[in-house]
Design an enzyme around this catalytic site. Structure first.
Site, PDB file in Angstrom:
ATOM      1  N   ASP A 104       3.926   1.414 -11.060  1.00  0.00           N
ATOM      2  CA  ASP A 104       4.572   0.321 -10.721  1.00  0.00           C
ATOM      3  C   ASP A 104       4.342  -0.005  -9.208  1.00  0.00           C
ATOM      4  OD1 ASP A 104       7.549   1.294  -8.865  1.00  0.00           O
ATOM      5  OD2 ASP A 104       6.154   2.651  -9.615  1.00  0.00           O
TER       6      ASP A 104
ATOM      7  N   LYS B 268       9.866   7.316 -14.223  1.00  0.00           N
ATOM      8  CA  LYS B 268       9.801   6.363 -15.279  1.00  0.00           C
ATOM      9  C   LYS B 268       8.412   6.099 -15.756  1.00  0.00           C
ATOM     10  CE  LYS B 268      13.683   3.848 -13.231  1.00  0.00           C
ATOM     11  NZ  LYS B 268      13.897   2.593 -12.511  1.00  0.00           N
ATOM     12  N   GLY B 269       7.164   6.196 -15.078  1.00  0.00           N
ATOM     13  CA  GLY B 269       5.960   6.019 -14.983  1.00  0.00           C
ATOM     14  C   GLY B 269       5.307   6.779 -16.439  1.00  0.00           C
TER      15      GLY B 269
ATOM     16  N   LYS C  19      -5.227  11.905  -8.680  1.00  0.00           N
ATOM     17  CA  LYS C  19      -5.811  11.765  -7.181  1.00  0.00           C
ATOM     18  C   LYS C  19      -5.854  13.047  -6.708  1.00  0.00           C
ATOM     19  CE  LYS C  19      -3.806   7.054  -6.450  1.00  0.00           C
ATOM     20  NZ  LYS C  19      -2.958   6.469  -5.602  1.00  0.00           N
TER      21      LYS C  19
ATOM     22  N   PHE D 156      -4.434   2.263  -4.504  1.00  0.00           N
ATOM     23  CA  PHE D 156      -2.789   1.797  -5.042  1.00  0.00           C
ATOM     24  C   PHE D 156      -3.263   0.980  -6.225  1.00  0.00           C
ATOM     25  CE2 PHE D 156       0.569  -1.084  -5.670  1.00  0.00           C
ATOM     26  CZ  PHE D 156       1.621   0.022  -5.294  1.00  0.00           C
ATOM     27  N   LEU D 157      -2.483   1.652  -7.544  1.00  0.00           N
ATOM     28  CA  LEU D 157      -2.833   1.094  -8.842  1.00  0.00           C
ATOM     29  C   LEU D 157      -1.537   0.869  -9.568  1.00  0.00           C
ATOM     30  CD1 LEU D 157      -5.000   4.141 -10.006  1.00  0.00           C
ATOM     31  CD2 LEU D 157      -5.836   2.051  -9.231  1.00  0.00           C
TER      32      LEU D 157
ATOM     33  N   ARG E 229       4.963  -2.123 -14.419  1.00  0.00           N
ATOM     34  CA  ARG E 229       4.894  -1.187 -15.319  1.00  0.00           C
ATOM     35  C   ARG E 229       4.346  -1.678 -16.668  1.00  0.00           C
ATOM     36  NH1 ARG E 229       6.850   3.517 -13.049  1.00  0.00           N
ATOM     37  NH2 ARG E 229       8.976   3.271 -11.751  1.00  0.00           N
TER      38      ARG E 229
ATOM     39  N   ASP F  91      -0.247  12.686  -7.642  1.00  0.00           N
ATOM     40  CA  ASP F  91      -0.905  12.242  -6.161  1.00  0.00           C
ATOM     41  C   ASP F  91      -0.578  13.716  -5.590  1.00  0.00           C
ATOM     42  OD1 ASP F  91      -1.243   9.297  -5.753  1.00  0.00           O
ATOM     43  OD2 ASP F  91       0.712   8.950  -6.536  1.00  0.00           O
TER      44      ASP F  91
END
Length: 179
Positions: free
Chosen positions: A161, A45-46, A133, A154-155, A167, A105
């Site tokens: 999200d 979804k991001g 990352k 952690f973003l 989001r 990631d």
């Protein structure tokens, strides 16, 4: 959307994000001509937010589609089995395909998608990401277009999200303290 600003610090402003997207689009526009058929494949979804903002900056003939995956076993020691929940709905042959991510990631999902799309014989296949990352990678996969390399933190916001929340924040925030 409310979140506890005492726990997060601003990491990227709206202007920072816009500048990064301008640079990504400029690199893509340099690589492709006005007559090239490009298919942006956003990873749900991001990446929906990044994809929407990126497509408006591109000069080529651009279509957009989305995929959705789930990764089971996300720890570093697990195999991280990737399952395709929603596949693209267009033929990638005769197109230049760019997979769009908001952040990379481990790279497991991206490697899975890259191999799957490559098997469908696109004219070319590249990867664009807003954030990378690189030190979190557990599989060999690199993006062709990287907006910003980030440390392991952690973003949230701008598609990223926190348990399906935040989001919609127009900026990116980082957790102040490790959890």
């Amino acid at each position: 959307m409310q979140f506890d600003e005492r726990q997060f610090r601003k990491f990227l402003s709206e202007q920072d994000i816009s500048d990064i997207l301008d640079e990504l689009a400029a690199a893509i526009n340099k690589d492709y001509g006005m007559n090239d058929k490009i298919l942006l494949v956003g990873v749900l979804k991001g990446a929906v937010v990044v994809t929407a903002d990126l497509v408006r900056r591109l000069h080529s003939d651009v279509d957009v589609d989305f995929v959705r995956c789930a990764t089971l076993g996300k720890s570093l020691n697990s195999p991280g089995t990737v399952t395709l929940l929603r596949d693209i709905s267009v033929d990638v042959r005769e197109r230049h395909v760019i997979i769009v991510e908001e952040i990379i990631d481990s790279g497991r999902t991206l490697k899975f998608l890259h191999e799957r799309l490559q098997a469908a014989n696109p004219l070319s296949l590249k990867i664009a990401t807003l954030l990378d990352k690189q030190n979190k990678r557990v599989v060999k996969i690199d993006a062709d277009y990287v907006g910003k390399v980030v440390d392991d933190q952690f973003l949230i916001g701008y598609g990223l999200d926190l348990e399906e929340r935040c989001r919609n924040l127009p900026e990116v925030y980082a957790l102040k303290y490790p959890n």
